[in-house]
Design an enzyme around this catalytic site. Structure first.
Site, PDB file in Angstrom:
ATOM      1  N   GLU A  91       0.844  -1.219  -0.133  1.00 49.31           N
ATOM      2  CA  GLU A  91       0.032  -0.021   0.070  1.00 49.31           C
ATOM      3  C   GLU A  91       0.913   1.147  -0.022  1.00 49.31           C
ATOM      4  O   GLU A  91       1.957   1.481   0.889  1.00 49.31           O
ATOM      5  CB  GLU A  91      -0.851   0.122   1.251  1.00 49.31           C
ATOM      6  CG  GLU A  91      -1.949   1.114   1.335  1.00 49.31           C
ATOM      7  CD  GLU A  91      -2.745   1.391   0.184  1.00 49.31           C
ATOM      8  OE1 GLU A  91      -3.222   0.335  -0.328  1.00 49.31           O
ATOM      9  OE2 GLU A  91      -2.972   2.588  -0.332  1.00 49.31           O
ATOM     10  N   THR A  98      -6.345   2.548  -5.041  1.00 46.36           N
ATOM     11  CA  THR A  98      -6.170   0.994  -5.136  1.00 46.36           C
ATOM     12  C   THR A  98      -6.891   0.282  -6.296  1.00 46.36           C
ATOM     13  O   THR A  98      -6.252  -0.769  -6.755  1.00 46.36           O
ATOM     14  CB  THR A  98      -6.356   0.444  -3.617  1.00 46.36           C
ATOM     15  OG1 THR A  98      -5.668   1.176  -2.721  1.00 46.36           O
ATOM     16  CG2 THR A  98      -6.304  -0.897  -3.707  1.00 46.36           C
ATOM     17  N   HIS A 150      -1.001   3.407   4.987  1.00 40.27           N
ATOM     18  CA  HIS A 150      -2.064   4.256   4.184  1.00 40.27           C
ATOM     19  C   HIS A 150      -2.053   5.586   4.959  1.00 40.27           C
ATOM     20  O   HIS A 150      -2.337   5.321   6.155  1.00 40.27           O
ATOM     21  CB  HIS A 150      -3.447   3.367   4.241  1.00 40.27           C
ATOM     22  CG  HIS A 150      -4.304   4.151   3.273  1.00 40.27           C
ATOM     23  ND1 HIS A 150      -5.093   5.184   3.486  1.00 40.27           N
ATOM     24  CD2 HIS A 150      -4.838   3.403   2.121  1.00 40.27           C
ATOM     25  CE1 HIS A 150      -5.843   5.606   2.600  1.00 40.27           C
ATOM     26  NE2 HIS A 150      -5.896   4.635   1.793  1.00 40.27           N
ATOM     27  N   ASP A 165       1.242   0.420  -5.343  1.00 40.32           N
ATOM     28  CA  ASP A 165      -0.004   0.748  -5.735  1.00 40.32           C
ATOM     29  C   ASP A 165      -0.106   2.309  -6.134  1.00 40.32           C
ATOM     30  O   ASP A 165      -0.400   2.200  -7.336  1.00 40.32           O
ATOM     31  CB  ASP A 165      -1.265   0.470  -5.362  1.00 40.32           C
ATOM     32  CG  ASP A 165      -1.580   1.117  -3.878  1.00 40.32           C
ATOM     33  OD1 ASP A 165      -0.612   1.469  -3.268  1.00 40.32           O
ATOM     34  OD2 ASP A 165      -2.681   0.969  -3.315  1.00 40.32           O
ATOM     35  N   HIS A 166       0.398   3.196  -5.516  1.00 35.85           N
ATOM     36  CA  HIS A 166       0.517   4.529  -5.960  1.00 35.85           C
ATOM     37  C   HIS A 166       1.333   5.319  -4.965  1.00 35.85           C
ATOM     38  O   HIS A 166       1.838   4.678  -3.931  1.00 35.85           O
ATOM     39  CB  HIS A 166      -0.919   5.047  -6.012  1.00 35.85           C
ATOM     40  CG  HIS A 166      -1.765   4.580  -4.736  1.00 35.85           C
ATOM     41  ND1 HIS A 166      -1.777   5.345  -3.615  1.00 35.85           N
ATOM     42  CD2 HIS A 166      -2.602   3.791  -4.638  1.00 35.85           C
ATOM     43  CE1 HIS A 166      -2.475   4.791  -2.637  1.00 35.85           C
ATOM     44  NE2 HIS A 166      -3.040   4.138  -3.081  1.00 35.85           N
TER      45      HIS A 166
HETATM   46  C1  GP9 Z   1      -9.258  -0.057   1.287  1.00 37.77           C
HETATM   47  C2  GP9 Z   1      -7.810   0.089   0.451  1.00 37.77           C
HETATM   48  C3  GP9 Z   1      -7.533   1.689   0.678  1.00 37.77           C
HETATM   49  O1  GP9 Z   1      -9.818  -1.457   1.374  1.00 37.77           O
HETATM   50  O2  GP9 Z   1      -7.534  -0.739  -0.304  1.00 37.77           O
HETATM   51  O3  GP9 Z   1      -7.702   1.748  -0.866  1.00 37.77           O
HETATM   52  P1  GP9 Z   1      -7.029   3.506  -1.195  1.00 37.77           P
HETATM   53  O4  GP9 Z   1      -7.442   4.459  -0.374  1.00 37.77           O
HETATM   54  O5  GP9 Z   1      -5.740   3.133  -1.391  1.00 37.77           O
HETATM   55  O6  GP9 Z   1      -7.497   3.541  -2.642  1.00 37.77           O
HETATM   56 MN    MN Z   2      -3.916   2.130  -2.168  1.00 35.99          MN
END
Ligand code: GP9
Ligand code: MN
Length: 429
Positions: free
Chosen positions: A38, A82, A198, A257-258
């Site tokens: 993440e 995500t 996150h 992912d980002h």
């Molecule tokens: C939530 C998680 C977060 O289940 O995958 O998503 P994001 O905020 O990074 O798009």
């Molecule tokens: Mn994410």
């Protein structure tokens, strides 16, 4: 309309690159792990804070002699964050210009997703995530993508201190995933989506093992702390894989992912990177995320090709030796020697090893603004092709998704997914 598919195929076939024979089929029959890290940016690799490596385990994995690592790999997500990353990785389709493709079309559309393709090659397939299954409409989308199992939050035993932010803390997530993983018939395809790193990067005292940074920007300074925690969770999981023997029987893909720190924090980013300031070009380069593929029979190393999340599925299919000549995918195999290295961003900008277009300006690969009037005729032509490729890829992707075009497309050896055959234990209506 079915005739729209022809137009799409026309473009896709022109853009398809030849697999590299020294990699094609190298991972055939192996288990596949997709480890979703993440908000993990490339700059964290070998980054030091407070005199310490922030992510020693991921650094080791990145540099491992059997890991193919990419240092010019970009996230290409839009607002779907995500979910856009998931969409690109497993379908080689972009997220939407606004909103999330998974949320808007995940339940209704026909897909030709990697889990479904592998399922039909004898794989068992599962996604693991410590948040409720309805987030980003995963519970519905995963059925369309052919996931046999979805181990979401209710599968995990929780105590009040087991969760933070969006859900289960990464170490507990990996620990408790093992009992489900061990029941999956091999070969399996397992995607594990971490969560703790996150925004807003909160972590309980007991799990803090490195000081926060001191940029003065509160939304940024916890980032190294949760990244360190994710790294430890990753390290623990690698140990488990080695002990259980899965490490050598699997191809292990790990990727960020980002961004974690958005371009709305240029001052803090400059401080973290030891720069006076960051330019628009720097901010585009900060969209790099790690992409790593480990398999004990691969000759590893750092690959400098320019690519992004849209390219993962074709890369994996070639490594797994799955015929990929009639699919509708918008990326191409990162290991091909003769591939298009223009990387579209969701907003229509692009980066490449030579010229990049960011906002209204064109930059060279040193980050200097280029006066496009002074380019040679040939350079102008290349630039025009790059913009066309970017616009075309994005708009075709949007046509495919919003028009549900894959329902008109048949693949050799692939039967359309029948969503009604998929039931997950916990349903969210
Ligand atoms: C939530 C998680 C977060 O289940 O995958 O998503 P994001 O905020 O990074 O798009
Ligand atoms: Mn994410």
């Amino acid at each position: 309309r079915a005739s729209d598919v022809e137009k799409v195929l026309d473009y896709v076939n022109k853009n398809r690159s030849e697999p590299n024979i020294s990699y094609y089929g190298k991972a055939k029959g192996k288990n596949v792990f997709i480890l979703h890290l993440e908000s993990f940016q490339q700059f964290l690799i070998n980054y030091k804070s407070d005199g310490q490596e922030v992510t020693p385990n991921i650094n080791r994995f990145y540099a491992d002699q059997h890991t193919l690592s990419f240092d010019n790999f970009f996230n290409q997500v839009g607002q779907g964050k995500t979910s856009d990353a998931e969409m690109m990785l497993e379908n080689s389709l972009y997220g939407l210009p606004s909103g999330s493709g998974m949320t808007s079309y995940g339940a209704s559309n026909t897909f030709q997703a990697l889990p479904a393709i592998l399922d039909q090659k004898g794989y068992s397939t599962a996604s693991f995530h410590g948040d409720v299954g309805s987030f980003w409409n995963r519970d519905n989308t995963y059925k369309s993508w052919g996931y046999q199992y979805f181990f979401d939050e209710p599968y995990y035993k929780t105590k009040s201190n087991y969760s933070i932010g969006y859900g289960l803390k990464d170490k507990i997530f990996f620990q408790q995933s093992v009992k489900y993983l061990e029941q999956l018939p091999q070969p399996f395809y397992a995607k594990m989506i971490t969560l703790t790193n996150h925004y807003p990067y909160e972590l309980d005292k007991d799990n803090q093992s490195i000081a926060k940074t001191k940029t003065g920007d509160k939304t940024v300074d916890g980032y190294v702390q949760t990244a360190r925690y994710l790294d430890q969770a990753f390290g623990e999981f690698m140990n488990y894989l080695k002990k259980s023997g899965l490490y050598d029987k699997s191809v292990i893909v790990a990727y960020g992912d980002h961004y974690g720190i958005s371009e709305n924090h240029p001052k803090a980013l400059a401080k973290l990177l030891g720069k006076k300031s960051v330019t628009k070009y720097d901010l585009a380069m900060l969209q790099k995320v790690p992409f790593m593929i480990h398999s004990d029979n691969l000759q590893g190393g750092i690959n400098h090709t320019y690519g992004g999340e849209i390219d993962v599925m074709p890369t994996l299919m070639d490594l797994l030796g799955i015929q990929n000549t009639d699919t509708i995918q918008l990326g191409n195999d990162l290991l091909s020697t003769n591939r298009n290295q223009t990387v579209p961003f969701r907003n229509g900008d692009f980066v490449s090893p030579d010229l990049s277009k960011i906002g209204s300006k064109v930059y060279d690969n040193q980050g200097n603004i280029v006066n496009t009037k002074k380019l040679t005729a040939q350079q102008k032509e290349i630039l025009k092709d790059q913009q066309e490729h970017t616009d075309k890829s994005l708009s075709l992707s949007d046509k495919i998704v919003t028009g549900d075009l894959l329902r008109f497309h048949t693949l050799q050896d692939f039967t359309k997914v029948d969503k009604s055959q998929y039931k997950y234990k916990y349903s969210y209506g």
